[in-house]
Scaffold this active site. Structure first.
Site, PDB file in Angstrom:
ATOM      1  CD  GLU A   1      -2.119   1.381   2.911  1.00  0.00           C
ATOM      2  OE1 GLU A   1      -2.331   2.536   3.318  1.00  0.00           O
ATOM      3  OE2 GLU A   1      -2.196   0.380   3.639  1.00  0.00           O
TER       4      GLU A   1
ATOM      5  CG  ASP B   1      -0.087   6.918  -1.089  1.00  0.00           C
ATOM      6  OD1 ASP B   1      -1.187   7.396  -1.409  1.00  0.00           O
ATOM      7  OD2 ASP B   1       0.793   7.590  -0.517  1.00  0.00           O
TER       8      ASP B   1
ATOM      9  CD  GLU C   1      -3.543   4.290  -1.283  1.00  0.00           C
ATOM     10  OE1 GLU C   1      -3.749   5.500  -1.477  1.00  0.00           O
ATOM     11  OE2 GLU C   1      -3.190   3.830  -0.171  1.00  0.00           O
TER      12      GLU C   1
END
Length: 231
Positions: free
Chosen positions: A46, A50, A121
């Protein structure tokens, strides 16, 4: 256990490392109840995803629009926030694949929205590592940047309460008001339903875990659905 090959087929992807795809959907809570050698949760993916998402969206906006930096920043925020990403996750049926503890799996409110957004993400991070930048770029353009026309048309990059107030004042010369219609749940997990009104006429309702969130959803729903506003 979910069949991730169906997800690959749906997304038109073919992972070399199938465990990496699975890891993108593993919430930390799942491993607390189901420890498995070689399986990790998705938080590191993640973190990477991101950054990849923000870079690709930023580059796309920079290359395709000559608007000022402040506007492009608002557009990007509307595309990469948890509400947008969780709606993308729902469109792609991520609820069928996310691996959660029994307790987390029963929560379908605000917490689930963040878990789904984080999974998007994490998947982007997994695609980037396993399949490269081009595939990550394709996924983001197909499933996230495809929402940009609606973001611009409905001005979703603007604070919905401020935008609704502008529209109502322009059309009717008055300010919309908000009223809590319902309040349920224990103190630590309340749900509010709020109505937004022009004088005594109800335009729309919104639901949230606090009054502000419920007001914002009510304003957004009024903008999207009320014939009186007519955006």
């Amino acid at each position: 256990m979910s069949d991730f090959s169906k997800l690959e087929e749906k997304l038109n992807l073919s992972f070399k490392n199938k465990n990496l795809l699975k890891q993108a959907f593993v919430h930390r809570s799942f491993l607390n109840e189901n420890p498995a050698p070689g399986l990790d949760h998705n938080e590191r993916l993640e973190f990477l995803g991101d950054a990849v998402l923000e870079l690709i969206v930023t580059e796309y906006l920079y290359n395709n629009y000559d608007n000022p930096e402040g506007e492009l920043t608002s557009w990007r925020a509307a595309l990469v926030n948890s509400k947008m990403l969780s709606s993308v996750a729902k469109e792609l049926s991520f609820n069928d694949y996310i691996l959660l503890s029994k307790g987390e799996s029963q929560d379908v409110g605000r917490a689930r929205q963040y878990i789904l957004a984080n999974a998007v993400e994490a998947l982007i991070g997994a695609i980037y590592i396993d399949l490269g930048t081009d595939e990550a770029d394709k996924f983001i353009k197909n499933h996230i940047l495809s929402h940009l026309p609606a973001v611009l048309e409905k001005k979703l990059y603007r604070d919905p309460k401020s935008y609704l107030q502008e529209l109502v004042q322009e059309k009717f010369g008055i300010t919309p008001t908000y009223e809590v219609l319902e309040e349920t749940g224990p103190d630590h997990a309340k749900t509010f339903i709020v109505g937004v009104y022009i004088e005594k006429e109800l335009l729309a309702k919104g639901k949230g875990s606090n009054k502000q969130e419920a007001q914002e959803e009510a304003a957004r729903n009024a903008i999207d659905t009320s014939p009186k506003i007519g955006v």
